[in-house]
Design a protein around this motif. Structure first.
Motif, PDB file in Angstrom:
ATOM      1  N   ASP A 729       1.117  -1.037   0.463  1.00 25.96           N
ATOM      2  CA  ASP A 729      -0.470   0.408  -0.381  1.00 25.96           C
ATOM      3  C   ASP A 729       0.716   0.888  -0.033  1.00 25.96           C
ATOM      4  OD1 ASP A 729      -2.564   1.400  -0.092  1.00 25.96           O
ATOM      5  OD2 ASP A 729      -2.378   1.268   1.590  1.00 25.96           O
ATOM      6  N   LEU A 730       0.024   2.457  -0.597  1.00 27.50           N
ATOM      7  CA  LEU A 730       1.161   3.283  -0.535  1.00 27.50           C
ATOM      8  C   LEU A 730       0.866   4.930   0.203  1.00 27.50           C
ATOM      9  CD1 LEU A 730       3.939   5.281  -1.494  1.00 27.50           C
ATOM     10  CD2 LEU A 730       2.315   5.793  -3.741  1.00 27.50           C
ATOM     11  N   ALA A 731       0.873   5.621   1.072  1.00 25.92           N
ATOM     12  CA  ALA A 731       0.131   5.776   1.901  1.00 25.92           C
ATOM     13  C   ALA A 731       0.823   7.637   1.441  1.00 25.92           C
ATOM     14  CB  ALA A 731      -0.011   6.532   3.692  1.00 25.92           C
ATOM     15  N   LEU A 732      -0.724   9.137   0.809  1.00 26.34           N
ATOM     16  CA  LEU A 732       0.135  10.084   0.582  1.00 26.34           C
ATOM     17  C   LEU A 732      -0.749  11.030   1.595  1.00 26.34           C
ATOM     18  CD1 LEU A 732      -0.659  10.431  -3.345  1.00 26.34           C
ATOM     19  CD2 LEU A 732       1.830   9.430  -2.098  1.00 26.34           C
ATOM     20  N   LEU A 733      -0.068  11.615   1.793  1.00 22.56           N
ATOM     21  CA  LEU A 733      -0.240  12.773   2.358  1.00 22.56           C
ATOM     22  C   LEU A 733      -0.577  14.433   1.914  1.00 22.56           C
ATOM     23  CD1 LEU A 733       2.889  12.662   5.340  1.00 22.56           C
ATOM     24  CD2 LEU A 733       0.796  11.580   5.478  1.00 22.56           C
ATOM     25  N   CYS A 734      -1.068  14.001   0.653  1.00 20.87           N
ATOM     26  CA  CYS A 734      -2.029  15.465  -0.102  1.00 20.87           C
ATOM     27  C   CYS A 734      -2.464  14.734  -1.320  1.00 20.87           C
ATOM     28  CB  CYS A 734      -0.315  16.500  -0.361  1.00 20.87           C
ATOM     29  SG  CYS A 734       0.259  15.733  -1.270  1.00 20.87           S
ATOM     30  N   ARG A 735      -2.397  15.325  -1.922  1.00 20.65           N
ATOM     31  CA  ARG A 735      -3.308  14.907  -3.512  1.00 20.65           C
ATOM     32  C   ARG A 735      -2.007  14.684  -4.377  1.00 20.65           C
ATOM     33  NH1 ARG A 735      -7.980  14.248  -1.008  1.00 20.65           N
ATOM     34  NH2 ARG A 735      -9.831  15.092  -1.862  1.00 20.65           N
ATOM     35  N   PRO A 736      -2.566  13.807  -5.426  1.00 17.30           N
ATOM     36  CA  PRO A 736      -1.274  13.171  -6.236  1.00 17.30           C
ATOM     37  C   PRO A 736      -1.015  14.359  -6.506  1.00 17.30           C
ATOM     38  CG  PRO A 736      -3.393  11.122  -6.377  1.00 17.30           C
ATOM     39  CD  PRO A 736      -3.883  12.787  -5.154  1.00 17.30           C
ATOM     40  N   LYS A 737      -2.024  15.342  -6.705  1.00 15.40           N
ATOM     41  CA  LYS A 737      -1.927  16.058  -8.099  1.00 15.40           C
ATOM     42  C   LYS A 737      -0.630  17.665  -7.159  1.00 15.40           C
ATOM     43  CE  LYS A 737      -5.570  19.768  -6.727  1.00 15.40           C
ATOM     44  NZ  LYS A 737      -7.037  20.138  -7.045  1.00 15.40           N
ATOM     45  N   HIS A 738      -0.339  17.351  -5.999  1.00 17.24           N
ATOM     46  CA  HIS A 738       0.370  18.201  -5.487  1.00 17.24           C
ATOM     47  C   HIS A 738       2.069  18.176  -5.013  1.00 17.24           C
ATOM     48  CE1 HIS A 738      -2.983  20.914  -3.901  1.00 17.24           C
ATOM     49  NE2 HIS A 738      -2.771  21.579  -5.028  1.00 17.24           N
ATOM     50  N   LEU A 739       1.813  16.774  -6.139  1.00 17.28           N
ATOM     51  CA  LEU A 739       3.134  16.147  -5.141  1.00 17.28           C
ATOM     52  C   LEU A 739       4.640  16.444  -6.003  1.00 17.28           C
ATOM     53  CD1 LEU A 739       2.578  11.898  -4.866  1.00 17.28           C
ATOM     54  CD2 LEU A 739       2.760  13.335  -2.197  1.00 17.28           C
ATOM     55  N   ALA A 740       5.404  16.634  -5.748  1.00 15.66           N
ATOM     56  CA  ALA A 740       6.965  16.975  -6.667  1.00 15.66           C
ATOM     57  C   ALA A 740       7.576  16.380  -6.737  1.00 15.66           C
ATOM     58  CB  ALA A 740       7.640  17.884  -4.482  1.00 15.66           C
ATOM     59  N   LEU A 741       7.130  15.200  -7.668  1.00 18.64           N
ATOM     60  CA  LEU A 741       7.780  14.733  -9.031  1.00 18.64           C
ATOM     61  C   LEU A 741       7.754  14.955  -9.893  1.00 18.64           C
ATOM     62  CD1 LEU A 741       4.207  11.696  -9.394  1.00 18.64           C
ATOM     63  CD2 LEU A 741       6.174  11.743  -7.666  1.00 18.64           C
ATOM     64  N   ARG A 742       9.442  14.296 -10.239  1.00  9.92           N
ATOM     65  CA  ARG A 742      10.021  14.638 -11.301  1.00  9.92           C
ATOM     66  C   ARG A 742       9.701  13.550 -12.272  1.00  9.92           C
ATOM     67  NH1 ARG A 742      15.986  13.170  -8.469  1.00  9.92           N
ATOM     68  NH2 ARG A 742      16.350  11.682  -9.429  1.00  9.92           N
ATOM     69  N   LYS A 743      10.461  13.553 -13.550  1.00  8.58           N
ATOM     70  CA  LYS A 743      10.562  12.906 -14.515  1.00  8.58           C
ATOM     71  C   LYS A 743      11.245  11.428 -13.836  1.00  8.58           C
ATOM     72  CE  LYS A 743      10.460  11.783 -19.791  1.00  8.58           C
ATOM     73  NZ  LYS A 743       9.697  11.628 -19.710  1.00  8.58           N
ATOM     74  N   PRO A 744      10.165  10.280 -14.343  1.00  6.81           N
ATOM     75  CA  PRO A 744      11.477   8.925 -14.027  1.00  6.81           C
ATOM     76  C   PRO A 744      11.504   8.334 -15.077  1.00  6.81           C
ATOM     77  CG  PRO A 744       8.857   8.696 -13.602  1.00  6.81           C
ATOM     78  CD  PRO A 744       8.860  10.318 -14.346  1.00  6.81           C
ATOM     79  N   GLN A 745      12.807   7.594 -15.136  1.00  9.82           N
ATOM     80  CA  GLN A 745      13.451   7.363 -16.082  1.00  9.82           C
ATOM     81  C   GLN A 745      13.344   5.658 -15.594  1.00  9.82           C
ATOM     82  OE1 GLN A 745      14.990   8.202 -18.372  1.00  9.82           O
ATOM     83  NE2 GLN A 745      14.565  10.292 -17.395  1.00  9.82           N
ATOM     84  N   LEU A 746      11.882   5.278 -16.231  1.00  4.72           N
ATOM     85  CA  LEU A 746      11.565   4.097 -15.872  1.00  4.72           C
ATOM     86  C   LEU A 746      12.507   2.746 -17.107  1.00  4.72           C
ATOM     87  CD1 LEU A 746       8.002   4.529 -16.388  1.00  4.72           C
ATOM     88  CD2 LEU A 746       8.941   3.708 -14.332  1.00  4.72           C
ATOM     89  N   THR A 747      12.550   2.148 -16.575  1.00  7.45           N
ATOM     90  CA  THR A 747      14.274   1.020 -17.661  1.00  7.45           C
ATOM     91  C   THR A 747      12.951  -0.821 -17.430  1.00  7.45           C
ATOM     92  OG1 THR A 747      15.067   0.041 -15.250  1.00  7.45           O
ATOM     93  CG2 THR A 747      15.495   1.634 -17.559  1.00  7.45           C
ATOM     94  N   THR A 748      12.982  -1.697 -18.489  1.00 10.73           N
ATOM     95  CA  THR A 748      12.215  -2.898 -18.479  1.00 10.73           C
ATOM     96  C   THR A 748      13.421  -3.797 -18.622  1.00 10.73           C
ATOM     97  OG1 THR A 748      10.927  -3.001 -20.515  1.00 10.73           O
ATOM     98  CG2 THR A 748      10.436  -1.690 -18.573  1.00 10.73           C
ATOM     99  N   ARG A 749      13.253  -4.555 -18.078  1.00 16.67           N
ATOM    100  CA  ARG A 749      14.440  -6.273 -18.365  1.00 16.67           C
ATOM    101  C   ARG A 749      13.124  -7.170 -19.048  1.00 16.67           C
ATOM    102  NH1 ARG A 749      16.477  -6.998 -13.848  1.00 16.67           N
ATOM    103  NH2 ARG A 749      15.708  -9.003 -13.490  1.00 16.67           N
TER     104      ARG A 749
END
Length: 815
Positions: A729-749
């Motif tokens: 599970d993941l608990a957030l303390l604010c709405r997702p729109k307000h999260l200070a996210l940055r662009k993730p570099q996603l990789t797959t194997r």
């Protein structure tokens, strides 16, 4: 007995036309017109409007068939029609045989006087449903109901699939046709007319009591043999049961029985019961077979500290009902349905109950057989929904009684049958909707739903509970259909009432049998019914396929409360699915945390019947929406969930255990910043009793919030049992729109797996929320998952070629 199938090729004629259209039976007029290029696909753009004439038109089916003198030598030859939709007149060789006026009934007519050796003709003329419904309204009095813009007619006077006239998630496509099997049945002396099996359970044995009734053409003596088999091996038998005046009763004991259980409480072993009917010479006259499960499946209502309980128990074990509402899987009666895939999808999401909603049809036995095999209990509505019905009319009531007797006899022995329910939302509508009580008084309501239907179930399925309507309040004023202390409720304040998702946490209902939130189908599905210029959610075509009056604007209203404005049409579609899943997660996890006070959640709805925005978690192509993947997690037998009780300080951690044994577990929490950097980590142990839910820990994160902000603190939770991760599970303390996210570099194997599947390991360098894989035609073990650095996830993809696989995350929706 002899059976002569009349399925297959027929000719279809429009009104007085002499030009035949090749037709297939079972089926319906729409399917035949589509197959012969005489109707444009009603699902594409607004083509639905081009087929309205079909329901305004009379139709006639005809075919020829050849009979031998041997078949006509039988004492009785009947025409059996398992489904005629709906107002039908039948003739054989130009002579009238009978009339039918109920889509839900099995009809039998004495055909022998009309048949001849050699070639015969049969015709079935169907009166146009819409003119019939309007004429009955004018002649007998229009009933009330939620009609336009949702549906064309309340259809109260015609016993036909209610949603055939439209609903707030489906098209208005009024059908006619021979929608189930049709055959001739020939027999001598007698046939088995009715068999009722009841079960008495004791330690280490189950006693079956069988009541057998035969229909006889003479007073000849009859005997019956009874055999019960498991996996082809006889486990009990009774021979030479003598029938007196066409009836007999007998018992037999099954020692060391293998009990049937709902999904995740145990296995689903099934036994085959066979009865053969013979005359005194030993001639086999008829055979009756049924596959049953040995179990008790009961509705438990008892006074308790909160009012009165409402929960189901299997073999005496209470279980939290986890599931969804089922609607017809196709708008075309008679079209084959992939019941196996649909019910398997429910089981894969850890569901243990489906409610067959009262605005559709009583499904084919194949549906209930799949539920038997997969441990999915069925809440079965009778087909009455969202309007008043003329229970003051004796002819109507006689027709309904015959319908109820037919369907209860047909379905009652399925192991999955948990409840018979009188109707959908009529009890809710009577006090709240203008004009309803003027056309159906409470006495009229009671006559049908407290009286007639209850009596039929009591007589024909005495071991299955009956419930008069959904929702229903059994204590106090039944007009209070939202009473949280007893009965079941439908909660639509989120969506129709525009309440926030947090509103769910104010409700402590005993059993929530309807609640829901809409989303759009995925882009590939939308492309099937649109042109490129239609691909805006405010376009005419997209709004035409939206059947909830507040639909698309309501999705956007809630979406902007939680997320940033998406930057593309495709992102809007995907984000709506994430939003839908979040809404249902908020609700279900709350009610699971409150067991045993709350003991059931059936969200609206499991499936779709055309490509459109709706409340379904499976689109009409059976693609899993984000909600279905989330349901697989929030319906898991062991649930790890959280409740933020102070957005600046504390998070409660809860465990819910649906298993029959105590579970010893460890919970790991990891506090990170918005990029996934670990700030704090810890593990604690927790033991949770069988069939219970408990608050096991409170995590204080005040330090990190004060140091950083609610926008930059995330709490990741993991549940392990015996070294295996069984929940996250993941608990957030604010709405997702307000999260200070940055662009993730996603990789797959990618690694090859068995049976043509592939294992895809996902990793990221920064927090990535709701990561989903997209590959047309593929099936995924999981999707819409959260990733953080150093904690990858491996998903299985069932697809031969994964080179076209695409990967997205929440960040992509607003970039």
């Amino acid at each position: 007995m002899k059976y002569f199938s009349l399925n297959g090729q027929w000719n279809l004629y429009q009104s007085a036309s002499s030009v035949p259209v090749p037709a297939q039976v079972p089926g319906c007029v729409h399917l035949d017109l589509l197959a012969n290029g005489q109707l444009e696909d009603p699902f594409f753009r607004d083509n639905e409007l081009k087929q309205m004439w079909v329901g305004e038109t009379d139709w006639r089916y005809e075919r020829r068939f050849v009979l031998t003198p041997e078949l006509l030598a039988y004492e009785r030859v009947l025409l059996r029609c398992y489904g005629l939709d709906t107002i039908a007149d039948i003739d054989i060789n130009g002579r009238a045989v009978g009339h039918a006026d109920n889509m839900h009934r099995t009809w039998e007519f004495d055909a022998k006087p009309f048949l001849q050796a050699g070639e015969n003709t049969i015709g079935i003329a169907f009166a146009a449903p819409l003119p019939y419904a309007r004429r009955m309204d004018a002649e007998k009095g229009q009933m009330a109901g939620w009609v336009e813009p949702m549906r064309l007619n309340s259809a109260a006077w015609i016993r036909k699939e209610p949603c055939n006239f439209g609903w707030d998630w489906g098209p208005k496509m009024v059908t006619s046709g021979i929608w189930r099997d049709i055959e001739l049945v020939a027999f001598n002396s007698a046939r088995l007319a009715d068999v009722l099996i009841t079960q008495q359970h004791a330690p280490h044995e189950v006693v079956l009591t069988l009541k057998i009734v035969a229909e006889q053409t003479s007073a000849a003596a009859l005997t019956a043999d009874l055999t019960v088999k498991k996996d082809g091996k006889t486990v009990a038998a009774v021979d030479n049961i003598a029938l007196a005046q066409g009836a007999a009763a007998t018992t037999l004991t099954i020692s060391q029985p293998e009990l049937w259980w709902v999904n995740h409480l145990g296995a689903q072993p099934l036994y085959d019961v066979e009865i053969t009917l013979r005359d005194t010479a030993g001639t086999l006259l008829d055979t009756w077979t049924k596959r049953i499960g040995l179990r008790t499946l009961t509705l438990e209502r008892h006074p308790d500290q909160w009012g009165e309980s409402f929960y189901f128990a299997c073999n005496g074990v209470p279980f939290f009902a986890k599931g969804a509402n089922w609607i017809p899987a196709t708008p075309y009666p008679g079209q084959p349905v992939d019941y196996a895939a649909l019910v398997q999808a429910a089981a894969d999401a850890h569901m243990n109950m489906l409610r067959v909603w009262g605005g559709g049809v009583y499904e084919d036995d194949a549906f209930y057989a799949q539920c038997d095999a997969k441990g999915i209990a069925v809440w079965q509505d009778f087909m009455f929904a969202c309007g008043t019905y003329p229970s003051f009319d004796a002819e109507f009531m006689a027709n309904v009684k015959a319908e109820a007797q037919d369907v209860v006899r047909r379905l009652r022995h399925h192991a999955c049958l948990a409840l018979w329910c009188g109707n959908n939302e009529i009890e809710q509508g009577l006090p709240d909707s203008p004009g309803w009580l003027e056309t159906m008084s409470w006495d009229d309501y009671s006559r049908l739903f407290d009286g007639l239907l209850a009596d039929v179930v009591r007589a024909l399925a005495p071991q299955t509970a009956y419930w008069p309507g959904s929702p229903h309040t059994p204590l106090g004023d039944r007009r209070d259909h939202r009473n949280p202390t007893c009965g079941d409720t439908h909660l639509w304040d989120v969506w129709h009432g525009q309440q926030p998702f947090e509103w769910y946490h104010t409700r402590l209902d005993r059993f929530v049998s309807e609640f829901g939130f809409q989303s759009f189908p995925e882009p590939q599905t939308v492309a099937e019914f649109t042109l490129p210029e239609d691909r805006s959610i405010t376009s005419y075509v997209m709004e035409h396929h939206q059947r909830s009056g507040i639909g698309n604007s309501t999705i956007i209203h809630y979406l902007l409360d939680w997320f940033r404005l998406p930057t593309s049409f495709e992102s809007t579609l995907w984000l709506s699915q994430i939003l839908q899943g979040m809404a249902m997660k908020y609700a279900v996890e709350h009610w699971r945390r409150n067991m045993p006070r709350s003991m059931g959640t059936l969200y609206w709805q499991l499936n779709d019947l055309w490509p459109a925005p709706s409340w379904a978690s499976l689109d009409w192509r059976l693609n899993w929406k984000a909600l279905h993947y989330m349901a697989k997690r929030f319906y898991a037998p062991l649930l790890l969930s959280h409740r933020v009780i102070d957005y600046n300080a504390q998070v409660e951690i809860h465990l819910s255990n649906d298993r029959q044994s105590r579970q010893n577990s460890s919970v790991t929490y990891t506090v990170t910043d918005a990029q996934g950097k670990t700030l704090e980590q810890g593990t604690f142990t927790a033991t949770i009793a069988a069939g219970s839910s408990a608050h096991v820990h409170t995590l204080d994160v005040r330090k990190w919030v004060l140091e950083r902000s609610t926008r930059d603190v995330l709490i990741w939770l993991r549940l392990d049992v015996e070294g295996e991760t069984v929940g996250e599970d993941l608990a957030l303390l604010c709405r997702p729109k307000h999260l200070a996210l940055r662009k993730p570099q996603l990789t797959t194997r990618v690694q090859a797996a068995e049976n043509g599947a592939h294992d895809i390991t996902l990793t990221t360098d920064s927090t990535a929320l709701y990561v989903w894989l997209e590959l047309p035609g593929a099936k995924f073990s999981d999707n819409f998952v959260h990733l953080r650095p150093g904690a990858g996830k491996t998903l299985r993809v069932w697809a031969q070629d994964v080179r076209a696989l695409r990967m997205h995350s929440l960040y992509d929706t607003y970039q």
